[in-house]
Write a protein that holds these residues in place. Structure first.
Motif, PDB file in Angstrom:
ATOM      1  N   LEU A 145      -1.862  24.069  23.609  1.00 60.83           N
ATOM      2  CA  LEU A 145      -1.862  24.454  24.684  1.00 60.83           C
ATOM      3  C   LEU A 145      -1.059  26.324  25.021  1.00 60.83           C
ATOM      4  O   LEU A 145       0.095  26.667  25.252  1.00 60.83           O
ATOM      5  N   ARG A 146      -1.310  26.542  23.591  1.00 58.92           N
ATOM      6  CA  ARG A 146      -0.820  27.787  23.420  1.00 58.92           C
ATOM      7  C   ARG A 146      -1.075  29.425  24.212  1.00 58.92           C
ATOM      8  O   ARG A 146      -0.796  30.465  23.919  1.00 58.92           O
ATOM      9  N   ARG A 147      -2.539  29.415  25.467  1.00 56.95           N
ATOM     10  CA  ARG A 147      -2.763  30.310  25.671  1.00 56.95           C
ATOM     11  C   ARG A 147      -1.399  30.236  26.915  1.00 56.95           C
ATOM     12  O   ARG A 147      -1.456  31.881  26.683  1.00 56.95           O
ATOM     13  N   GLY A 148      -0.894  29.926  27.335  1.00 59.33           N
ATOM     14  CA  GLY A 148       0.269  29.771  28.208  1.00 59.33           C
ATOM     15  C   GLY A 148      -0.016  31.121  29.747  1.00 59.33           C
ATOM     16  O   GLY A 148      -0.775  30.529  30.005  1.00 59.33           O
ATOM     17  N   ARG A 149       0.865  31.783  29.680  1.00 60.83           N
ATOM     18  CA  ARG A 149       0.360  32.134  30.738  1.00 60.83           C
ATOM     19  C   ARG A 149       0.208  34.202  30.816  1.00 60.83           C
ATOM     20  O   ARG A 149       1.464  34.285  30.047  1.00 60.83           O
ATOM     21  N   ARG A 150      -0.274  34.488  31.911  1.00 61.60           N
ATOM     22  CA  ARG A 150      -0.390  35.800  31.812  1.00 61.60           C
ATOM     23  C   ARG A 150       0.991  36.363  32.492  1.00 61.60           C
ATOM     24  O   ARG A 150       1.567  37.752  31.877  1.00 61.60           O
ATOM     25  N   ASP A 151       1.036  35.707  32.959  1.00 64.17           N
ATOM     26  CA  ASP A 151       2.745  36.453  34.046  1.00 64.17           C
ATOM     27  C   ASP A 151       3.923  34.590  33.775  1.00 64.17           C
ATOM     28  O   ASP A 151       3.553  34.235  34.337  1.00 64.17           O
ATOM     29  N   PRO A 152       5.007  35.034  33.764  1.00 65.63           N
ATOM     30  CA  PRO A 152       5.956  33.993  33.720  1.00 65.63           C
ATOM     31  C   PRO A 152       6.651  32.923  34.732  1.00 65.63           C
ATOM     32  O   PRO A 152       6.977  32.571  34.924  1.00 65.63           O
ATOM     33  N   HIS A 153       5.919  34.520  36.034  1.00 66.82           N
ATOM     34  CA  HIS A 153       6.513  33.549  37.565  1.00 66.82           C
ATOM     35  C   HIS A 153       5.589  33.530  37.973  1.00 66.82           C
ATOM     36  O   HIS A 153       5.246  32.328  39.590  1.00 66.82           O
ATOM     37  N   SER A 154       4.428  34.386  38.471  1.00 71.31           N
ATOM     38  CA  SER A 154       3.811  33.867  39.484  1.00 71.31           C
ATOM     39  C   SER A 154       2.470  33.413  38.835  1.00 71.31           C
ATOM     40  O   SER A 154       1.793  34.170  37.174  1.00 71.31           O
ATOM     41  N   LEU A 155       1.816  33.056  39.539  1.00 69.76           N
ATOM     42  CA  LEU A 155       0.226  32.820  39.502  1.00 69.76           C
ATOM     43  C   LEU A 155      -0.952  33.898  40.171  1.00 69.76           C
ATOM     44  O   LEU A 155      -0.482  34.290  41.478  1.00 69.76           O
ATOM     45  N   ARG A 156      -2.346  33.552  40.078  1.00 67.39           N
ATOM     46  CA  ARG A 156      -2.985  34.351  40.629  1.00 67.39           C
ATOM     47  C   ARG A 156      -4.238  33.682  40.245  1.00 67.39           C
ATOM     48  O   ARG A 156      -4.675  32.737  38.983  1.00 67.39           O
ATOM     49  N   LEU A 157      -5.544  33.363  41.301  1.00 71.01           N
ATOM     50  CA  LEU A 157      -6.477  32.526  40.819  1.00 71.01           C
ATOM     51  C   LEU A 157      -7.459  32.626  39.830  1.00 71.01           C
ATOM     52  O   LEU A 157      -7.689  34.524  40.163  1.00 71.01           O
ATOM     53  N   GLY A 158      -8.107  32.357  39.110  1.00 70.33           N
ATOM     54  CA  GLY A 158      -8.158  32.387  37.772  1.00 70.33           C
ATOM     55  C   GLY A 158      -7.458  32.298  36.898  1.00 70.33           C
ATOM     56  O   GLY A 158      -8.258  32.353  35.763  1.00 70.33           O
ATOM     57  N   ASP A 159      -6.698  32.140  36.994  1.00 71.94           N
ATOM     58  CA  ASP A 159      -6.240  32.237  35.427  1.00 71.94           C
ATOM     59  C   ASP A 159      -6.172  31.277  34.282  1.00 71.94           C
ATOM     60  O   ASP A 159      -5.900  30.748  35.305  1.00 71.94           O
ATOM     61  N   ALA A 201       2.111  16.327  21.910  1.00 72.41           N
ATOM     62  CA  ALA A 201       0.894  15.951  21.450  1.00 72.41           C
ATOM     63  C   ALA A 201      -0.590  15.982  21.727  1.00 72.41           C
ATOM     64  O   ALA A 201      -1.627  16.316  20.853  1.00 72.41           O
ATOM     65  N   ARG A 202      -0.846  16.174  23.257  1.00 72.27           N
ATOM     66  CA  ARG A 202      -1.434  16.373  23.510  1.00 72.27           C
ATOM     67  C   ARG A 202      -2.395  17.549  24.019  1.00 72.27           C
ATOM     68  O   ARG A 202      -3.395  17.847  23.738  1.00 72.27           O
ATOM     69  N   GLY A 203      -1.571  18.330  23.263  1.00 74.14           N
ATOM     70  CA  GLY A 203      -1.908  19.734  22.660  1.00 74.14           C
ATOM     71  C   GLY A 203      -2.744  20.058  21.354  1.00 74.14           C
ATOM     72  O   GLY A 203      -3.371  20.096  21.156  1.00 74.14           O
ATOM     73  N   TRP A 204      -1.873  19.616  20.473  1.00 73.39           N
ATOM     74  CA  TRP A 204      -2.279  19.073  19.196  1.00 73.39           C
ATOM     75  C   TRP A 204      -3.787  18.531  19.108  1.00 73.39           C
ATOM     76  O   TRP A 204      -4.674  19.119  18.469  1.00 73.39           O
ATOM     77  N   LEU A 205      -3.723  17.701  20.071  1.00 73.94           N
ATOM     78  CA  LEU A 205      -4.793  16.591  20.050  1.00 73.94           C
ATOM     79  C   LEU A 205      -6.172  17.460  20.526  1.00 73.94           C
ATOM     80  O   LEU A 205      -7.769  17.678  19.412  1.00 73.94           O
ATOM     81  N   ASP A 206      -6.184  18.275  21.163  1.00 72.46           N
ATOM     82  CA  ASP A 206      -7.340  19.201  21.685  1.00 72.46           C
ATOM     83  C   ASP A 206      -7.512  20.066  20.365  1.00 72.46           C
ATOM     84  O   ASP A 206      -8.572  20.402  20.242  1.00 72.46           O
ATOM     85  N   ARG A 207      -6.193  20.576  19.741  1.00 69.30           N
ATOM     86  CA  ARG A 207      -6.975  22.122  18.727  1.00 69.30           C
ATOM     87  C   ARG A 207      -7.755  21.281  18.054  1.00 69.30           C
ATOM     88  O   ARG A 207      -8.741  21.876  17.161  1.00 69.30           O
ATOM     89  N   MET A 208      -7.209  19.975  17.387  1.00 70.36           N
ATOM     90  CA  MET A 208      -7.595  18.989  16.545  1.00 70.36           C
ATOM     91  C   MET A 208      -9.429  18.498  16.651  1.00 70.36           C
ATOM     92  O   MET A 208     -10.191  19.166  15.236  1.00 70.36           O
ATOM     93  N   VAL A 209      -9.785  18.645  18.298  1.00 70.45           N
ATOM     94  CA  VAL A 209     -11.084  18.998  18.123  1.00 70.45           C
ATOM     95  C   VAL A 209     -11.786  19.712  19.087  1.00 70.45           C
ATOM     96  O   VAL A 209     -13.532  20.144  19.118  1.00 70.45           O
TER      97      VAL A 209
END
Length: 499
Positions: free
Chosen positions: A393-407, A380-388
């Motif tokens: 929430l749909r950007r998801g993530r670059r990699d399903p297991h690891s993160l790096r600075l700036g992701d 719901a928070r993602g839908w509200l953000d889209r509406m304004v």
């Protein structure tokens, strides 16, 4: 001594992929960035020189460009606010002047392909700005190779994400009339090959520089691109019905509703599809000859991009370069917050789960994994953000297991990460203030694991205070549930591994 290539925009989609190609081609590479720390976790970070510089701060550019042989200008804005064209021109003039003064031998610029015979006033503001930046760089007195591309097909590119989600999610589409506009897409691998080739071409071939259209071997309209994507992906044939009533604005909101690309980013992409963009000539072959196997066709480019996505091997994404937080924004570590208000939701517990298991659950948060609590509330928070007009929430993530600075991570961005112990996310959704979510993992003296979680909010104005107290009643469910379920996930992961 190796020739030195200075790369701007290394945290962006193309720049992040260009750097390893230049290293493989025998260049020493210096990356100019406003925040060099954002390059820290790239696999090639230890092989390059990282320097702080800002094209809007001319005094920072001299040291960054010193002794450079070739400079890549890969800075583009996807802003939609007033004045961005003037800002881009000022930035380009600043860079061009500094490159001339530093004795840079060549500038390579990646811009946008222009429709033939269309007056500048009829072009989109973004394409008009791209063309103006190219002119400024070419007028610098430094030989400048300006490469102009239309739609770039590659895993993680905004154009590919738009094409992919529209095709996969909508078996029947009522589409704008721009789906009949002819386009000459190009695979990201060929874009990189042209960029490296423009840097390695002889001075005689480059001369004083020039403008070159670059495109793949196929000329298609967007409707054909969607149909061929479906074919490559093994999907049933899509029914596409163009109608004349969908304006650019409506089209961008339609794209924003269906794909991870928000309307604010989709708009310049959609605007670029209003005009036919096909290579007017192939003089680029005189500078960078075609490879023996030929250019990558559209179907193969889609197959390669989909394979990268399926294998979770997307090295850079369109969202990497979009940063809303200003460098002057306060951080959760700032002392006393200069007297400002800081709201906190702090939770902590100790568990008998190894720290590495807990960290694995922390680093997997978001995207397909979700946020470990109250999925409907997060959705719901993602839908509200889209509406304004936010990113949702749909950007998801670059990699399903690891993160790096700036992701990017849904509507957050990784602001700090110390692998195994700290993950701090800065919110990029529409908010009346600044927000962070911080998770820490540490081993205790008695052999247990301490998990700490902080949600922080720095309000802007009265509405910021009202917002915090309006959502505070839900924190026990959202943030308390997040802690419990994250640790439960870590425990289950441990049990499965023991089995």
């Amino acid at each position: 001594m190796k020739p030195l290539a200075v790369v701007t925009g290394a945290t962006g989609y193309i720049g992040g992929r260009l750097v390893p190609e230049l290293l493989d081609a025998g260049f020493a590479v210096r990356c100019l960035a406003r925040d060099p720390d954002r390059l820290r976790d790239y696999p090639w970070a230890d092989r390059v020189e990282r320097v702080r510089g800002d094209v809007l701060k001319p005094q920072t550019l001299g040291p960054a460009l010193a002794d450079g042989d070739v400079a890549f200008y890969l800075i583009h804005s996807l802003a939609t606010g007033a004045g961005f064209e003037q800002t881009e021109e000022i930035a380009a003039r600043s860079f061009a002047s500094a490159a001339k003064e530093a004795g840079i031998g060549r500038i390579v610029y990646l811009g946008g392909m222009a429709p033939e015979g269309t007056p500048p006033a009829e072009l989109s503001a973004h394409l008009r700005s791209r063309l103006r930046v190219g002119r400024v760089l070419r007028d610098s007195g430094v030989p400048t190779v300006e490469l102009r591309a239309a739609v770039v097909i590659g895993s993680g590119s905004a154009s590919f994400e738009m094409l992919r989600y529209l095709t996969e999610r909508l078996p029947v589409m009522i589409t704008p009339r721009w789906v009949r506009t002819r386009i000459q897409p190009i695979a990201v691998r060929d874009v990189l090959r042209y960029l490296v080739g423009a840097a390695t071409a002889s001075s005689e071939a480059v001369g004083s520089g020039g403008v070159y259209d670059i495109g793949g071997p196929d000329i298609l309209d967007y409707r054909a691109m969607m149909l061929r994507y479906a074919q490559v992906a093994g999907l049933p044939r899509r029914l596409i019905i163009p109608v004349p009533v969908l304006t650019t604005g409506l089209s961008s909101h339609w794209v924003g509703a269906v794909t991870p690309v928000p309307a604010s980013i989709a708009r310049p992409l959609v605007e670029s599809l209003r005009h036919e963009v096909v290579c007017r000539d192939r003089s680029i072959r005189d500078l960078v000859p075609d490879p023996p196997e030929g250019l990558i066709g559209f179907d193969e480019a889609v197959r390669l991009a989909r394979t990268r996505v399926q294998e979770a091997n997307v090295t850079t994404r369109w969202s990497s370069a979009s940063v809303r937080g200003a460098p002057s924004d306060p951080l959760p570590t700032d002392p006393s917050w200069a007297g400002g208000s800081l709201y906190r939701d702090i939770r902590q517990t100790e568990v008998d789960i190894p720290p590495e298991r807990v960290w694995r659950a922390v680093e997997a948060i978001g995207g397909e994994t979700g946020w470990y609590s109250f999925p409907l509330a997060w959705a719901a928070r993602g839908w509200l953000d889209r509406m304004v007009g936010g990113i949702g929430l749909r950007r998801g993530r670059r990699d399903p297991h690891s993160l790096r600075l700036g992701d990017t991570l849904d509507f957050w961005r990784v602001e700090a990460i110390t692998r195994g112990s700290l993950l701090r996310l800065r919110a990029e959704m529409k908010l009346p203030g600044l927000a962070w979510l911080e998770m820490r993992v540490e081993a205790t003296a008695d052999g247990r694991t301490r998990y700490s979680q902080r949600a922080l909010f720095y309000p802007h104005g009265l509405f910021g205070h009202v917002y915090w107290w309006a959502v505070a009643p839900f924190h026990a469910v959202v943030f308390g549930g997040m802690m419990r379920n994250l640790l439960r996930h870590a425990a289950e992961d441990e049990d499965q591994r023991e089995e």
